[in-house]
Scaffold this active site. Structure first.
Site, PDB file in Angstrom:
ATOM      1  N   ASP C  18       0.500  13.733  -1.743  1.00  5.93           N
ATOM      2  CA  ASP C  18      -0.502  12.773  -1.300  1.00  5.93           C
ATOM      3  C   ASP C  18      -0.229  12.252   0.104  1.00  5.93           C
ATOM      4  O   ASP C  18      -1.114  12.254   0.963  1.00  5.93           O
ATOM      5  CB  ASP C  18      -0.580  11.588  -2.274  1.00  5.93           C
ATOM      6  CG  ASP C  18      -1.286  11.985  -3.570  1.00  5.93           C
ATOM      7  OD1 ASP C  18      -1.612  13.176  -3.746  1.00  5.93           O
ATOM      8  OD2 ASP C  18      -1.499  11.091  -4.402  1.00  5.93           O
ATOM      9  N   ARG C 100       7.612  -3.241  -2.400  1.00  6.99           N
ATOM     10  CA  ARG C 100       6.605  -3.047  -1.348  1.00  6.99           C
ATOM     11  C   ARG C 100       6.873  -3.872  -0.094  1.00  6.99           C
ATOM     12  O   ARG C 100       6.707  -3.355   1.018  1.00  6.99           O
ATOM     13  CB  ARG C 100       5.210  -3.361  -1.911  1.00  6.99           C
ATOM     14  CG  ARG C 100       4.808  -2.507  -3.099  1.00  6.99           C
ATOM     15  CD  ARG C 100       4.953  -1.041  -2.843  1.00  6.99           C
ATOM     16  NE  ARG C 100       4.579  -0.233  -4.005  1.00  6.99           N
ATOM     17  CZ  ARG C 100       4.850   1.053  -4.111  1.00  6.99           C
ATOM     18  NH1 ARG C 100       5.497   1.703  -3.149  1.00  6.99           N
ATOM     19  NH2 ARG C 100       4.481   1.711  -5.184  1.00  6.99           N
ATOM     20  N   ASP C 129      -0.809  -2.288  -5.068  1.00  6.76           N
ATOM     21  CA  ASP C 129       0.123  -1.961  -3.987  1.00  6.76           C
ATOM     22  C   ASP C 129      -0.517  -2.036  -2.614  1.00  6.76           C
ATOM     23  O   ASP C 129       0.111  -2.448  -1.646  1.00  6.76           O
ATOM     24  CB  ASP C 129       0.734  -0.580  -4.233  1.00  6.76           C
ATOM     25  CG  ASP C 129       1.749  -0.630  -5.357  1.00  6.76           C
ATOM     26  OD1 ASP C 129       2.345  -1.698  -5.574  1.00  6.76           O
ATOM     27  OD2 ASP C 129       1.946   0.402  -6.021  1.00  6.76           O
ATOM     28  N   SER C 183       0.814   8.768 -13.567  1.00  3.17           N
ATOM     29  CA  SER C 183       1.276   8.524 -12.212  1.00  3.17           C
ATOM     30  C   SER C 183       2.536   7.686 -12.242  1.00  3.17           C
ATOM     31  O   SER C 183       2.701   6.823 -13.104  1.00  3.17           O
ATOM     32  CB  SER C 183       0.149   7.819 -11.439  1.00  3.17           C
ATOM     33  OG  SER C 183       0.614   6.712 -10.747  1.00  3.17           O
TER      34      SER C 183
END
Lengths: 410, 410, 410, 410
Positions: C18, C100, C129, C183
């Site tokens: 990705d 993050r 996110d 995922s």
């Protein structure tokens, strides 16, 4: 129960009738060597008469401690509290509550220095102050012995007290013979009045209880306007003149006094469980609260401000209840102080017959952005379309819930 | 993006220039059948001109809804909010915020009744009101289409807007040609002013922005004194005269107006992220807040009062941000309302040149107990010795901690 | 809308399919010079392949940043969070949320150093996110341009994405052709799995989604027992062996893995408004939470502990929502950190087939006082009679209220 | 102090040695007519022996009250508490705390019915239970006289107590001669053990203190899986079989017992000020908490859930401290109960060797929307672009602050 053996006791001593009786009582009943501590907190009384009275009562000169703690009081207790915009039960500015921990701390310091094994105060058994003193004593010196004469002695009436005073050659001012029409506490932040003529909350407080403010009706017909500077959330100057904390608060008190600012008549909930009615005058504090909110309004981020507002009632309750020297109050203070790093700038204050209005605010640290707020589409990073997404996602959970409600309610 | 096909849209329509332009724009740009909703919220304007203008714009008579919602507004929105002593950021009484959910609710009801698939409002893309309207729309009718013209249309300037108005024969009052010196919202609870002359927070608000109050300086030299009765936390009578909610608030507004009560000049934090400066006038609300605190002070238990004070900032934030129709606001309301069951009684209010003072409180439901609080040892169940144990156990954890600290710090 | 001109963009680059597509898309669509940042957060993947892929995609060698941030991650983000015993919605240990801000911070630092005008990430438009990344970007560098490819590009399907990848010679691992059954996000604190096979919350998560723990059923039949040392609220040693933060967490992960500790299957509320179902594995974090609570239980004063417990949900929400770099999170952190000064000592932990139990706690800083608690009347300062006064005054307000209730209810 | 004259006293009477001594002591020391109240709270003991012992002690038959209150206990106390996901200090499920108000309430009801002027209990002067009993007594019947024998009597040692027992022909079970190795409280929700062998928190609790659970090590190697149904936040059925509250909790206890679920070994902070170490077993409650969180996770809106999480620590503290019958607890309950209206549905629970896992949740009232959360762009009202605006406006204040910080920090 029999009294414990006490060698030396540090008494919070005002020099007034009540603590003079206590002084003598500690000497006669406990046979203790009494050390007196008299603080100038800005209550507006001469301190030297306290020395003379202590000496007359047989206190050794080296056992008499008189200290001007006004700067310390304002800098380390009052200002930190105002950083939080603290009000108890929506109204009370905690003028009495915030002074007690300082006095207790000083007593403990003296007790350590002088090898005293006990401390004592003149607060009664129905009030909050006994809690504030004693919780502070214990938190600072866990094994100290605490003597609370009002809870211990056997005097059944005011007459019995006065008789004891006369027996021991304690001077009784003429106006103290009869009972006072109300009871007073005062320091640089405020004066409080309660009891007697104030006990019926349905009846307006008589004008004669007020001592720190003139009535709004008697204040000048023309407003008083001045500026206040702030640094890190604390006021530092009035009309551009830098002042020490106590000097500044004194000046604010004068300004408030003259404009009838800072009166409060309320019924509050005591920590010991009952409601009581008090009249408070906090002229400088009332101005400071408004001015601090004013400077925060342009320098404090919304997140900080709202968190502060949510924490404040708890913080106020801790101070009111006497829990200044506690880990949780210090935790809250750490959070509050962290928020004040950029609360710098100037506000313009207008006082008029009891009203305090902030009519201007300016700061090099301002978060107010005229470009952002203007109705004209500006050069700045505000895209009206952002609002659509903002609203949509904020509403998403509510839409899902509304669909659910429709589904299940048929 | 291309506009979705809209059949019928319910517009919150004031009859003023802006919403008249929106009305026309919805007709021309969306080709939608417009239904207008005009509410009398106590803003102090005639509503029938709105009908005439809507008709002139081609709205079908059966599509014109004009409703006096003043009683509903005060009873179901204003009073519930005041039960919580709600202030946003320590000062703002939420006069604009609390009106939006009602308007949105009415629009949704009309949309359902008339089979409309969209709703629209005249709030801009930088303010809070768009959020308050739209979150309410979505919470009540999750699949409704929302049209926010100010975020959608292409008019680049006020001139372009006026040109569109002229093209479509929309009347433009002379004083609307030039730009207004500030923007106004008004209802029975308050008026707000912002923008233009108010945009610099360093500059005092000019006297001409005030519309709901005379200046304290212009108010009578003699105080106005009256009583207010409360039942379950809501005011029900002034000077013993029972009144409906809206009548009562109107009367309070008159009293406040005449005494210069309820002005507020502040910088606040908008939900959409910027600070803005506003001038609010909430004469009746300011009195109501003080009076409600007054009656609560003798009828509400300490536990309830302190919990309320802690919940309030969150509750205020929810209303300010537009989350009236949410489960969490309803949860808080359930808690608040539970507390008000015995908030009954009477307070005496004194207004004087901007000041609101509660000078007396009385209630058959009073928790104030003169016997408990008096300095004389009473007949009642208060034993001074209880205070010793109370203090000792409250301090116990602090003593243990102090000993630990001594131990580990050496 | 047309794309803004971007010169250089710092991409959070994992080296996976990705972000490889994003890299190429930034080059082709924006014509931007791409700088890649690849962090070793303990996700358990080789980083050097990311360098090779970046080079193959035409990224200049000096534009490739690969950094092992594990120590920083644990020391400056994970441990501070665990000082608060942080859980979101009663259960989730925030393993994804807490990583993050660090990645965003590193990207901004690189952007400053390299003169980049934009940053980019590979998070989708429906998740939390994107918010966490972007709020952090903006809070640290307010004028940075943010590119969120998943919200911008036109690929309508996974097929279209893969086609783009093939066009640009991006390697596609065989198992990435088909759609992944779920995922994954992973770092040293946890792994998370969501989507596809997990989307129906009524269906048990299949065993194959778990990667950081064996099933409790497969764990040893014998418990694992070890000690953990704490200093100022942070763990510093296991079985007496001092370790760096990341080493210690790695060791805890191994212990948790082997004993089936730290699995969580839940439905949570995303900040963007919908509910989602996730499976989290936080083996070391689960142990750390229990151990930290254990050491706090003997070293933390009640006042601090209860205040922490009340602040925690707000603190957790801030981290979950992405508001790490905010004044309000820092305020809370200041309060929390203040409480940890004496959270020192050792706990004994027992792991057994999914269970974490604290079976012993000891500390030179302990507030636990066996003399106080023992049933035997001790030498210590606990007088049973104190309890009477404590209860009486705590109940006083309730007695007054009960009398009132009797009075008014007749 | 001399004892007040008491005519009739209602004693919370278990029939055990301690309360049998108290019974006799009340008769001999106070000369009072004793009324015994013995409740079946699910403690797992026969109640009829209590009747025989009371009769033997001279209690009149009509003064002996024995009642099975299990359904009331679970329905009106346990379930309301679990609606809030209540845990004290992050861990304790409040099994002892929640039972006291019910017993107190029953005693007061009997006192009113029988014209008793006092109530009494067998809790010691160092614990929380004395507070819980007495605060409840006073809140319900403000003028009741409370006798707390453990704080009043003069027995200096266990030997003196036993001597008194022998003097008065009170049966002493053989195993009660020596001192119990720990002290126990039990009811349908939990058992607690503390004291003696548990007093050193560094030492693991011995296996023999556990009575309501087998050790996880001894539990079956195969998991037990079942469903639980909820209505308005309360469990109503297990595996589809509807059960009354007490029956259901009993069943959960059996399931928990057999799977080693619900053990807790902790150090907690007592309200009276010291830390104490306890071992709790709450098998059914542990399952219920997990299951309730599970059903809430799909049926409760985020706003409600987060508000509940923030209110919970305060609510738990109130219950722990004994403030069940207070306005503030009722306010919180009103908020909590409001949130539960649609907490209906079914969860699937898996128990395995001490672990409770929710492996499935389903509800016709679900707010989980697979269409919204799926990675595929769906038909639903989620536009990825909305996230941009959402993030932008959420970050706006932080950007403004970051610009300010840059400006002033130079």
């Amino acid at each position: 129960m029999s009294k414990p053996a006490i060698k030396k006791v540090v008494l919070a001593y005002s020099g007034g009738l009540d603590t003079s009786i206590i002084l003598k009582w500690l000497q006669t009943e406990y046979g203790a060597e009494v050390i007196t501590f008299t603080a100038d907190l800005g209550q507006g009384e001469e301190l030297e008469p306290a020395r003379a009275k202590a000496l007359a009562a047989g206190v050794k000169p080296e056992n008499i401690f008189i200290e001007d703690v006004r700067e310390e009081f304002v800098r380390d207790f009052v200002f930190p509290m105002f950083r939080a915009n603290t009000v108890y039960e929506g109204q009370y500015l905690l003028g009495t509550s915030i002074a007690r921990p300082l006095i207790a701390q000083k007593q403990i310091e003296i007790a350590r220095k002088m090898g005293a094994d006990a401390v004592s105060h003149g607060s009664t058994g129905k009030g909050n102050d006994q809690v504030r003193y004693e919780v502070a004593y214990y938190a600072l010196e866990p094994d100290i012995h605490v003597i609370a004469p009002w809870r211990e002695w056997d005097f059944k009436s005011r007459e019995a007290l006065l008789e004891f005073a006369e027996q021991h050659q304690i001077q009784i001012a003429k106006d103290k013979r009869g009972e006072a029409p109300f009871s007073v506490d005062a320091n640089l932040l405020h004066s409080s009045s309660e009891g007697k003529v104030l006990e019926d909350p349905a009846v307006e407080a008589p004008e004669f209880v007020y001592m720190r403010t003139i009535a709004p009706e008697d204040a000048p017909d023309k407003a008083t306007v001045f500026t206040m500077d702030f640094e890190k959330g604390d006021p530092t100057a009035i009309d551009g003149v830098k002042m020490s904390p106590a000097t500044l608060l004194t000046k604010l008190n004068e300004l408030g006094y003259a404009n009838g600012v800072g009166r409060l008549d309320l019924v509050e909930n005591r920590y010991v469980g009952m409601k009581s009615r008090g009249v408070y005058e906090t002229p400088g504090g009332t101005i400071l609260l408004a001015a601090h909110r004013g400077i925060e309004s342009i320098t404090l981020d919304r997140g900080s401000m709202h968190l502060k507002d949510e924490l404040m009632p708890r913080y106020a309750e801790l101070i009111y209840n006497g829990f200044w020297f506690t880990p949780e109050r210090e935790m809250l203070q750490a959070a509050i102080d962290h928020s004040q790093a950029m609360v710098n700038g100037q506000v313009t204050v207008k006082l008029y017959k009891g009203n305090t209005t902030i009519i201007g605010r300016t700061s090099p640290y301002s978060l107010y952005d005229q470009d952002l707020v203007t109705f004209e589409e500006g050069k700045v990073a505000y895209d009206h379309n952002d609002a659509s997404g903002f609203i949509k996602l904020n509403a998403l959970r509510l839409r899902v819930a509304a669909k659910r409600d429709k589904r299940v309610k048929g």
